[in-house]
Design a protein around this motif. Structure first.
Motif, PDB file in Angstrom:
ATOM      1  N   ASN A   1       0.835  -1.211   0.000  1.00  0.00           N
ATOM      2  CA  ASN A   1       0.000   0.000   0.000  1.00  0.00           C
ATOM      3  C   ASN A   1       0.862   1.251   0.000  1.00  0.00           C
ATOM      4  O   ASN A   1       0.572   2.215  -0.716  1.00  0.00           O
ATOM      5  CB  ASN A   1      -0.893   0.034   1.241  1.00  0.00           C
TER       6      ASN A   1
ATOM      7  N   TYR B   1       0.680   4.222  -2.696  1.00  0.00           N
ATOM      8  CA  TYR B   1       0.124   5.543  -2.408  1.00  0.00           C
ATOM      9  C   TYR B   1       1.171   6.598  -2.090  1.00  0.00           C
ATOM     10  O   TYR B   1       0.816   7.723  -1.777  1.00  0.00           O
ATOM     11  CB  TYR B   1      -0.879   5.429  -1.243  1.00  0.00           C
TER      12      TYR B   1
ATOM     13  N   ASP C   1       4.798   6.537   4.337  1.00  0.00           N
ATOM     14  CA  ASP C   1       4.927   6.975   2.945  1.00  0.00           C
ATOM     15  C   ASP C   1       4.783   8.492   2.872  1.00  0.00           C
ATOM     16  O   ASP C   1       4.453   9.137   3.869  1.00  0.00           O
ATOM     17  CB  ASP C   1       3.886   6.270   2.060  1.00  0.00           C
TER      18      ASP C   1
ATOM     19  N   ILE D   1      -4.595  10.310   4.240  1.00  0.00           N
ATOM     20  CA  ILE D   1      -5.991   9.838   4.262  1.00  0.00           C
ATOM     21  C   ILE D   1      -6.803  10.801   5.128  1.00  0.00           C
ATOM     22  O   ILE D   1      -6.420  11.060   6.273  1.00  0.00           O
ATOM     23  CB  ILE D   1      -6.085   8.420   4.873  1.00  0.00           C
TER      24      ILE D   1
ATOM     25  N   ILE E   1     -11.126   2.589   6.089  1.00  0.00           N
ATOM     26  CA  ILE E   1     -10.219   1.893   5.164  1.00  0.00           C
ATOM     27  C   ILE E   1      -9.955   0.448   5.566  1.00  0.00           C
ATOM     28  O   ILE E   1      -9.558  -0.359   4.744  1.00  0.00           O
ATOM     29  CB  ILE E   1      -8.865   2.636   5.046  1.00  0.00           C
TER      30      ILE E   1
ATOM     31  N   TYR F   1     -13.208  -1.946   1.058  1.00  0.00           N
ATOM     32  CA  TYR F   1     -13.240  -0.485   0.988  1.00  0.00           C
ATOM     33  C   TYR F   1     -12.082   0.028   0.149  1.00  0.00           C
ATOM     34  O   TYR F   1     -10.937  -0.371   0.321  1.00  0.00           O
ATOM     35  CB  TYR F   1     -13.164   0.132   2.391  1.00  0.00           C
ATOM     36  N   ARG F   2     -12.404   0.913  -0.747  1.00  0.00           N
ATOM     37  CA  ARG F   2     -11.353   1.597  -1.511  1.00  0.00           C
ATOM     38  C   ARG F   2     -11.748   3.052  -1.624  1.00  0.00           C
ATOM     39  O   ARG F   2     -12.898   3.379  -1.854  1.00  0.00           O
ATOM     40  CB  ARG F   2     -11.262   1.016  -2.921  1.00  0.00           C
ATOM     41  N   SER F   3     -10.733   3.901  -1.465  1.00  0.00           N
ATOM     42  CA  SER F   3     -11.040   5.329  -1.524  1.00  0.00           C
ATOM     43  C   SER F   3     -11.572   5.660  -2.912  1.00  0.00           C
ATOM     44  O   SER F   3     -11.285   4.971  -3.890  1.00  0.00           O
ATOM     45  CB  SER F   3      -9.775   6.095  -1.199  1.00  0.00           C
TER      46      SER F   3
ATOM     47  N   ARG G   1      -1.642   2.814  -9.484  1.00  0.00           N
ATOM     48  CA  ARG G   1      -0.769   2.091  -8.554  1.00  0.00           C
ATOM     49  C   ARG G   1       0.120   1.112  -9.291  1.00  0.00           C
ATOM     50  O   ARG G   1      -0.342   0.462 -10.227  1.00  0.00           O
ATOM     51  CB  ARG G   1      -1.586   1.230  -7.586  1.00  0.00           C
TER      52      ARG G   1
ATOM     53  N   GLY H   1      -4.489  -3.769  -6.513  1.00  0.00           N
ATOM     54  CA  GLY H   1      -5.157  -3.884  -5.203  1.00  0.00           C
ATOM     55  C   GLY H   1      -6.604  -4.290  -5.392  1.00  0.00           C
ATOM     56  O   GLY H   1      -7.161  -4.099  -6.473  1.00  0.00           O
ATOM     57  N   SER H   2      -7.172  -4.859  -4.361  1.00  0.00           N
ATOM     58  CA  SER H   2      -8.560  -5.318  -4.469  1.00  0.00           C
ATOM     59  C   SER H   2      -9.434  -4.675  -3.404  1.00  0.00           C
ATOM     60  O   SER H   2     -10.619  -4.945  -3.312  1.00  0.00           O
ATOM     61  CB  SER H   2      -8.606  -6.825  -4.289  1.00  0.00           C
ATOM     62  N   GLY H   3      -8.857  -3.815  -2.565  1.00  0.00           N
ATOM     63  CA  GLY H   3      -9.646  -3.256  -1.462  1.00  0.00           C
ATOM     64  C   GLY H   3      -9.703  -4.229  -0.307  1.00  0.00           C
ATOM     65  O   GLY H   3     -10.464  -4.050   0.640  1.00  0.00           O
TER      66      GLY H   3
ATOM     67  N   GLY I   1      -6.642  -5.582   1.086  1.00  0.00           N
ATOM     68  CA  GLY I   1      -5.365  -5.590   1.791  1.00  0.00           C
ATOM     69  C   GLY I   1      -5.480  -5.246   3.270  1.00  0.00           C
ATOM     70  O   GLY I   1      -5.065  -6.011   4.131  1.00  0.00           O
ATOM     71  N   LEU I   2      -6.068  -4.085   3.590  1.00  0.00           N
ATOM     72  CA  LEU I   2      -6.125  -3.653   4.984  1.00  0.00           C
ATOM     73  C   LEU I   2      -7.070  -4.500   5.819  1.00  0.00           C
ATOM     74  O   LEU I   2      -6.859  -4.662   7.019  1.00  0.00           O
ATOM     75  CB  LEU I   2      -6.528  -2.171   5.055  1.00  0.00           C
TER      76      LEU I   2
HETATM   77  P1  ADP Z   1      -6.512  -1.372  -1.930  1.00  0.00           P
HETATM   78  O1  ADP Z   1      -5.203  -0.739  -1.635  1.00  0.00           O
HETATM   79  O2  ADP Z   1      -6.423  -2.598  -2.720  1.00  0.00           O
HETATM   80  O3  ADP Z   1      -7.530  -0.404  -2.446  1.00  0.00           O
HETATM   81  P2  ADP Z   1      -6.613  -1.730   0.904  1.00  0.00           P
HETATM   82  O4  ADP Z   1      -7.571  -2.459   1.800  1.00  0.00           O
HETATM   83  O5  ADP Z   1      -5.195  -2.099   1.013  1.00  0.00           O
HETATM   84  O6  ADP Z   1      -7.138  -1.874  -0.561  1.00  0.00           O
HETATM   85  O7  ADP Z   1      -6.781  -0.205   1.204  1.00  0.00           O
HETATM   86  C1  ADP Z   1      -8.043   0.366   1.325  1.00  0.00           C
HETATM   87  C2  ADP Z   1      -7.993   1.852   1.044  1.00  0.00           C
HETATM   88  O8  ADP Z   1      -7.228   2.504   2.023  1.00  0.00           O
HETATM   89  C3  ADP Z   1      -7.314   2.195  -0.242  1.00  0.00           C
HETATM   90  O9  ADP Z   1      -8.196   2.153  -1.323  1.00  0.00           O
HETATM   91  C4  ADP Z   1      -6.826   3.600   0.011  1.00  0.00           C
HETATM   92  O10 ADP Z   1      -7.842   4.528  -0.217  1.00  0.00           O
HETATM   93  C5  ADP Z   1      -6.541   3.614   1.497  1.00  0.00           C
HETATM   94  N1  ADP Z   1      -5.094   3.419   1.773  1.00  0.00           N
HETATM   95  C6  ADP Z   1      -4.467   2.296   2.142  1.00  0.00           C
HETATM   96  N2  ADP Z   1      -3.144   2.531   2.347  1.00  0.00           N
HETATM   97  C7  ADP Z   1      -2.936   3.827   2.099  1.00  0.00           C
HETATM   98  C8  ADP Z   1      -1.790   4.697   2.161  1.00  0.00           C
HETATM   99  N3  ADP Z   1      -0.584   4.232   2.496  1.00  0.00           N
HETATM  100  N4  ADP Z   1      -1.966   5.998   1.837  1.00  0.00           N
HETATM  101  C9  ADP Z   1      -3.146   6.468   1.491  1.00  0.00           C
HETATM  102  N5  ADP Z   1      -4.294   5.725   1.434  1.00  0.00           N
HETATM  103  C10 ADP Z   1      -4.195   4.419   1.749  1.00  0.00           C
END
Ligand code: ADP
Length: 457
Positions: free
Chosen positions: A358, A362, A386, A391, A399, A404-406, A412, A416-418, A420-421
């Motif tokens: 991530n 980002y 980073d 955010i 997130i 969830y994806r912003s 990128r 990503g699939s939303g 990861g977190l």
């Molecule tokens: P993905 O990265 O595949 O969209 P994640 O679950 O990893 O899914 O992240 C969810 C959302 O969190 C991302 O879509 C992004 O909006 C926000 N995000 C995650 N990591 C970062 C970061 N390092 N800086 C800014 N936004 C982040």
């Protein structure tokens, strides 16, 4: 309500109307007999005659006390011409009095009805023999009146009908009102719930001021909100995943066609294009791996295996992998360890992998990512920093949600699939490790988590 009212009415009816007369007669009879016994117990007292008259007056009775020979000793007459024992009428009851007068029987009670008497009331005759002041045998003869309750009963009956009508009307009104007030919100919630089942996720359940209904409505609103979020996330996931699957597939197809039609004979170009195909296939594999992991996570909790390992080594190997994958990016590992920890190694590696991926995705134009480890008494805190856009505060709690994806579309380098977190959160929560994000828009983000130090055995 109606049943309860009817029960009360029936009870009142039984006590006030049906059994009132019997009850009254028995009470009266008992009180007359008790007065007689009182009189007998005072025979021989100094002012017995005045006591006798007072008692007779209070109880509205006639009393005659005779000796063994039938001679009158004391007398009190409160009924005048209607008396059965001070007038000639005594002859009519003489036969029943005889056994007591003769000493063959201790006492007798007789009720004489209106039909046998000129006085239109019921008469009670009571006789009892006892020992007099000098031990001689005396007999008390007593005549009392038991008035029928005819008129009183009639009045009560009339009042009763009025009371019954009023009670039933009030019961009907109250039960109608309460019923309506209770059933209306239930009906509304029910029909609203049906719409919820059909996919209308608006949270507009109402309890209409009734506490329990309010609670139910709040729960249903909560459920509706949850369902609507899930539905929204599901839609987003399908859109995201299909987009992310489509890009590498298009690339793979295009490069494969290029090789087949044009560069097949040029080993240098062909190898370059084959590299692209391989790296795109890797992206696809990563994406599918994420999806599989999440669905597995749903089915069963992965078995965690806590083992001692060097967190520094794990960080180094993840950083190395990314350095190779994205040569344009600078991944700085600030401190190399060793950091001996005890945790599930696989899931910690997964967490690192997702957070670094991530951060690369980002980070800002300087393409810089920093990994820092802080020593915190019982924990090692890992920070992945980073320099990206950061955010917004209101987005930070969201997130971590699955899918969830912003909304910002962001170029990128890693697909990503939303998910990861959400994978990070679930892995750390399962082990009770703290985690979080500190970020300010414009100033990059710092994702952190802590792993407990290995305790010396
Ligand atoms: P993905 O990265 O595949 O969209 P994640 O679950 O990893 O899914 O992240 C969810 C959302 O969190 C991302 O879509 C992004 O909006 C926000 N995000 C995650 N990591 C970062 C970061 N390092 N800086 C800014 N936004 C982040």
């Amino acid at each position: 309500m109606l049943l309860y009212t009817t029960l009360i009415i029936l009870l009142l009816w039984a006590l006030q109307i049906v059994f009132l007369n019997t009850y009254y007669q028995q009470m009266k009879r008992a009180s007359i007999i008790s007065a007689g016994k009182q009189i007998l117990s005072h025979v021989g007292d100094e002012d017995f005659q005045s006591y006798l008259e007072r008692t007779a007056f209070e109880n509205h009775i006639c009393v005659l006390i005779v000796n063994e020979n039938g001679r009158k000793q004391y007398s009190a007459d409160m009924l005048g011409p209607f008396c059965l024992i001070h007038t000639d009428a005594i002859r009519t009851i003489e036969s029943s009095l005889r056994p007591v007068l003769d000493g063959q029987q201790k006492k007798m009670v007789q009720l004489i009805g209106e039909e046998h008497h000129r006085f239109p009331k019921q008469m009670l005759i009571y006789a009892e023999s006892a020992a007099g002041a000098q031990g001689e045998r005396i007999t008390l003869i007593l005549n009392g009146v038991i008035s029928p309750l005819g008129d009183t009963q009639e009045i009560l009956k009339n009042q009763f009908w009025i009371l019954t009508m009023i009670l039933i009307a009030v019961a009907l009104m109250i039960s109608g009102l309460i019923g309506q007030r209770l059933t209306r919100p239930v009906k509304r919630i029910n029909s609203r719930a049906k719409r919820l089942a059909e996919g209308d996720y608006r949270a507009d359940f109402e309890g209409e001021g009734i506490e329990e209904m309010e609670e139910l409505a709040a729960t249903l609103n909560f459920a509706a909100e949850g369902l609507s979020r899930v539905e929204e996330l599901r839609r987003e996931l399908v859109a995201n995943v299909s987009h992310d699957l489509k890009t590498p597939l298009t690339m793979i197809k295009a490069y494969a066609e290029l090789i087949r039609d044009i560069t097949g004979e040029n080993p240098e170009k062909r190898n370059e294009q084959l590299e692209v195909i391989i790296s795109e296939a890797d992206r696809l594999t990563g994406l599918v791996g994420d999806l599989i992991r999440v669905s597995r996570d749903e089915e069963a909790e992965d078995k965690l295996q806590t083992e001692p390992f060097d967190l520094g080594e794990e960080i180094g190997s993840v950083a190395e992998r990314f350095a190779q994958l994205c040569p344009d990016y600078r991944i700085e590992v600030e401190n190399k360890g060793p950091f001996p920890v005890a945790a599930d190694r696989k899931s910690i590696s997964q967490v690192l992998y997702n957070l670094v991926s991530n951060a690369i995705n980002y980070t800002g134009d300087d393409h810089r990512v920093v990994i820092r480890v802080k020593d915190e008494v019982e924990w090692f805190r890992v920070e992945i920093i980073d320099t990206g856009a950061g955010i917004p505060k209101e987005e930070q709690p969201l997130i971590w949600e699955r899918y969830y994806r912003s909304r910002n579309t962001h170029q990128r380098p890693v697909a990503g699939s939303g998910l990861g977190l959400s994978i990070v959160r679930s892995a750390l929560m399962k082990q009770n490790f703290p985690y979080g994000v500190e970020s300010e828009p414009g100033n990059g983000s710092c994702f952190w988590f802590s792993v407990p130090k290995e305790r010396p055995s």
